[in-house]
Design an enzyme around this catalytic site. Structure first.
Site, PDB file in Angstrom:
ATOM      1  N   ASP A 118       1.751   3.731   2.998  1.00 23.25           N
ATOM      2  CA  ASP A 118       0.680   3.793   2.011  1.00 23.25           C
ATOM      3  C   ASP A 118       1.193   3.182   0.710  1.00 23.25           C
ATOM      4  OD1 ASP A 118      -1.231   4.447   0.139  1.00 23.25           O
ATOM      5  OD2 ASP A 118      -1.506   6.503   0.838  1.00 23.25           O
ATOM      6  N   HIS A 164      -4.003   3.284   2.827  1.00 27.61           N
ATOM      7  CA  HIS A 164      -4.333   4.408   1.964  1.00 27.61           C
ATOM      8  C   HIS A 164      -5.588   5.135   2.442  1.00 27.61           C
ATOM      9  CE1 HIS A 164      -4.240   6.819  -1.621  1.00 27.61           C
ATOM     10  NE2 HIS A 164      -5.413   6.386  -2.032  1.00 27.61           N
ATOM     11  N   SER A 184      -7.267  10.862  -1.849  1.00 30.53           N
ATOM     12  CA  SER A 184      -6.712  10.172  -3.012  1.00 30.53           C
ATOM     13  C   SER A 184      -6.947  10.994  -4.285  1.00 30.53           C
ATOM     14  CB  SER A 184      -7.335   8.780  -3.106  1.00 30.53           C
ATOM     15  OG  SER A 184      -6.585   7.965  -3.953  1.00 30.53           O
TER      16      SER A 184
END
Lengths: 438, 269
Positions: free
Chosen positions: B219, B247, B95
């Site tokens: 996601d 995610h 991320s």
């Protein structure tokens, strides 16, 4: 809770109900009969309950696959959301029901925690209903695992939290407001405290001076004060005191005491006269319903041309004794017995003493925030006058700067045990090079 | 300050083997990787750490100034590389940490054998001027900050998440209860802003080290077109789409995620 997704709901309730209905025994007592009747009535009420409880429970039930896809949802939740079952089951994911911000929170906090722990409790989220309105909810999820410990699905209960959220928002706002106010108050207190102390101590020829003010709590202004200032004809005045109480009222007395002492010393510099004048001012000012008083020690410093160093006259009104740390390594406190609190009586008894501060000697004034500090090591759990005197003996001979540094270290060590403000002021007569050689 | 304790560094796996550094994203801490670590530690030296402000990092090291942009975090990563001295490492950034890897590799390419960008997004906010779709509006990000606030009372008070059994690694229980996903609300707000309001699209082209872009199939935070954008912008990068949904593929599909990391790090390390 929502355990019917995998067909686990049996009809045990129904079965038991019928059994009890048939099993009457007229030979038994009234109370047993009554109990049986009641159980039968409850059983009838519970008839067909599992499915109905699931569908019309006062909370939303949701079962999702591990990837979030909705596998089962109860009527209560569908009604809240305004969706038909077919629009959600197999088509939407749990996170699709959330607001975008809630979805971000779900992906970054909720889902990882649930994976890690197998359950997550009481998380505040907002659901988006079919007509676009938002429904604040409290969400609790558990992971259902199979016999082999493999995660199978996620069961979620959802409570309508509209009222609760409004209440929490109020709490949150109040808390944020309180946080801001506390920060403001701390700044204000610290600033006010500074105005009650001299920005710098006067530079006295032939004298090394140092001071330290320890703020016990930034939440309240303390009442300790000190100063060192020039008087006529090469003499100097110094004082250190402690107003009883804390906060704005104490700060007002501190301010009054400070300026009265400075003015009184100009008018009549004898230390007992200075304190007598302060006593009169405070006594007049606070003779009403709100008596205010302080302990204070005032010193008049006069250079001693014959012996070198300074001659110091100290007057005390109920203040802890000063301590002298000598060049020969000895240390003593300078008691002023009989001195009374300043401001409480129309004619307070002021006690005086004198000391000769020879080259290499150091005089230390302190407030009782230091000696009253809580510590497990001291008698009665306090640091104590005796401990301070021991420290003085260990330090002597010392300088003003070194003595104050040692006190600061001590305050650090005592830490939270120091629950009152502490002021310390030290004056030291440096030895000349020739004296050191002797 | 000792950077190892500042970032609560854990080094595990095979000594002397190529090093893989796993960097967690916004929200939780290095425990995010606990399911992929057993898969990786056979063949690699595995480095785990907590970003300052998260997990068991030293909270006193956090300052609003240093961590008001990704640069503070990038400095930390480069300091860790220098301190650990494991040779060129494969940096796996999940991320927001994917962009930390991009910035760090652009600054000191010689420190990196390769980058794995796991569920990356160079910019979460849509940019209508260029037609870029990050998936979120600025208002959405404000809403996230509200969500953080809404759980503030709970996080700071009674809610200590109860850990279910970790039969494989019981020592994790206590640690997780105390740290996992619990962040000082003040720090979380600042990190959320950095995470979701940074725009690193222009930095992607500066990456010269071998790069694997690994995105998830569904996601909600980093949609497929964002992964494709990252892939297109980084010269010579490879793109894989994992079967994992959500995610956090390292939790949802640890074997698949570890295999992708291992195959890449084994080839480039």
């Amino acid at each position: 809770m929502c355990g019917t997704d995998d067909g686990a709901a049996d009809d045990g309730g129904r079965g038991r109900g019928r059994d009890h209905g048939r099993g009457r025994d007229h030979g038994r007592g009234r109370s047993e009969d009554h109990q049986e009747n009641q159980e039968a009535r409850f059983s009838e009420l519970l008839e067909d309950s599992a499915e109905d409880l699931y569908e019309h429970a006062p909370c939303g039930y949701l079962s999702t696959l591990l990837d979030g896809r909705i596998a089962k949802i109860n009527t209560t939740l569908l009604d809240w959301l305004g969706y038909e079952r077919d629009a959600l089951v197999g088509r939407k994911r749990f996170s699709d029901l959330l607001t975008v911000g809630g979805r971000l929170y779900h992906e970054t906090h909720f889902a990882p925690l649930l994976r890690m722990q197998g359950e997550i409790n009481g998380i505040a989220l907002e659901l988006k209903t079919a007509d676009g309105t938002r429904l604040p909810v409290m969400v609790t999820s558990t992971v259902k695992t199979g016999g082999d410990g493999q995660a199978l699905l996620i069961r979620t209960t959802i409570f309508d939290a509209r009222d609760r959220r409004a209440y929490e928002n109020e709490l949150l706002r109040a808390r944020q407001e309180a946080d801001r106010e506390r920060d403001r108050l701390k700044v204000l207190n610290t600033t006010l405290q500074k105005t009650l102390l001299p920005p710098t101590l006067a530079n006295v020829p032939g004298l090394d001076v140092a001071a330290h003010y320890h703020i016990a709590s930034a939440d309240e202004v303390g009442g300790d004060f000190y100063d060192l200032f020039p008087l006529a004809a090469g003499t100097w005045g110094m004082f250190l005191g402690d107003v009883c109480g804390k906060g704005a009222a104490a700060a007002a007395v501190t301010s009054l005491a400070r300026y009265t002492l400075r003015a009184a010393a100009v008018y009549s510099p004898a230390p007992d006269a200075v304190l007598a004048n302060l006593n009169t001012v405070l006594n007049h000012e606070y003779n009403g319903t709100d008596p205010r008083f302080c302990t204070v020690i005032f010193g008049l410093l006069t250079p001693d041309p014959d012996q070198g160093g300074f001659h110091i006259t100290l007057a005390s009104g109920g203040h802890p004794p000063a301590m002298v740390m000598r060049h020969d390594g000895t240390a003593d406190s300078l008691p002023t017995p009989g001195g009374q609190l300043i401001g409480i009586l129309p004619n307070a008894n002021i006690a005086t003493t004198t000391v000769h501060l020879a080259p290499g000697d150091t005089l230390l004034l302190h407030t009782d925030g230091l000696t009253e500090a809580h510590t497990a090591a001291g008698p009665d759990g306090r640091y104590s006058d005796e401990a301070l005197l021991d420290l003085g003996r260990a330090l002597a001979p010392t300088t003003a700067t070194d003595a104050i540094t040692a006190i600061r270290d001590l305050l650090d060590t005592l830490g939270n045990g120091v629950d009152d403000d502490t002021a310390v002021l030290a004056v030291h007569v440096p030895r000349t090079t020739s004296e050191e050689q002797q | 300050m000792d950077v190892r304790s500042r970032n609560h560094v854990t080094v595990t796996g095979r000594t002397g083997a190529p090093a893989v550094m796993l960097a967690h994203g916004f929200g939780c801490d290095q425990n995010m990787w606990r399911l992929v670590v057993p898969e990786l530690e056979r063949d690699f030296t595995v480095v785990l750490f907590d970003h300052v402000g998260a997990g068991n990092s030293e909270l006193t090291a956090w300052s609003r100034d240093r961590y008001a942009s990704l640069d503070g975090y990038v400095d930390d990563v480069l300091e860790l590389c220098r301190e650990l001295d494991l040779g060129p490492i494969t940096f796996v950034g999940h991320s927001v940490s994917a962009m930390m890897g991009v910035l760090a590799a652009a600054r000191r390419p010689e420190a990196f054998a390769g980058l794995v960008l796991l569920a990356p997004s160079p910019c979460f906010v849509d940019d209508p001027a260029t037609g870029y779709r990050g998936g979120f509006s600025a208002e959405d990000i404000d809403e996230l900050l509200e969500s953080l606030d809404a759980n503030y009372l709970g996080w700071s008070g009674a809610m200590a998440p109860v850990i279910m059994g970790n039969p494989d690694r019981p020592e994790l229980g206590e640690e997780l209860t105390n740290s996992f996903c619990r962040t000082d609300p003040e720090i979380a707000r600042v990190f959320a802003r950095v995470t979701f309001l940074s725009d690193n699209r222009a930095d992607l082209a500066a990456v010269t080290v071998p790069t694997l872009v690994a995105q998830c199939s569904h996601d909600a935070i980093a949609p497929p077109e964002v992964g494709a954008f990252v892939h297109a912008q980084i010269p010579g990068s490879r793109l894989v789409t994992l079967n994992a949904t959500g995610h956090c593929p390292q939790l949802a599909a640890p074997e698949e995620t570890a295999a992708a990391i291992a195959a890449f790090a084994g080839a480039s390390g």
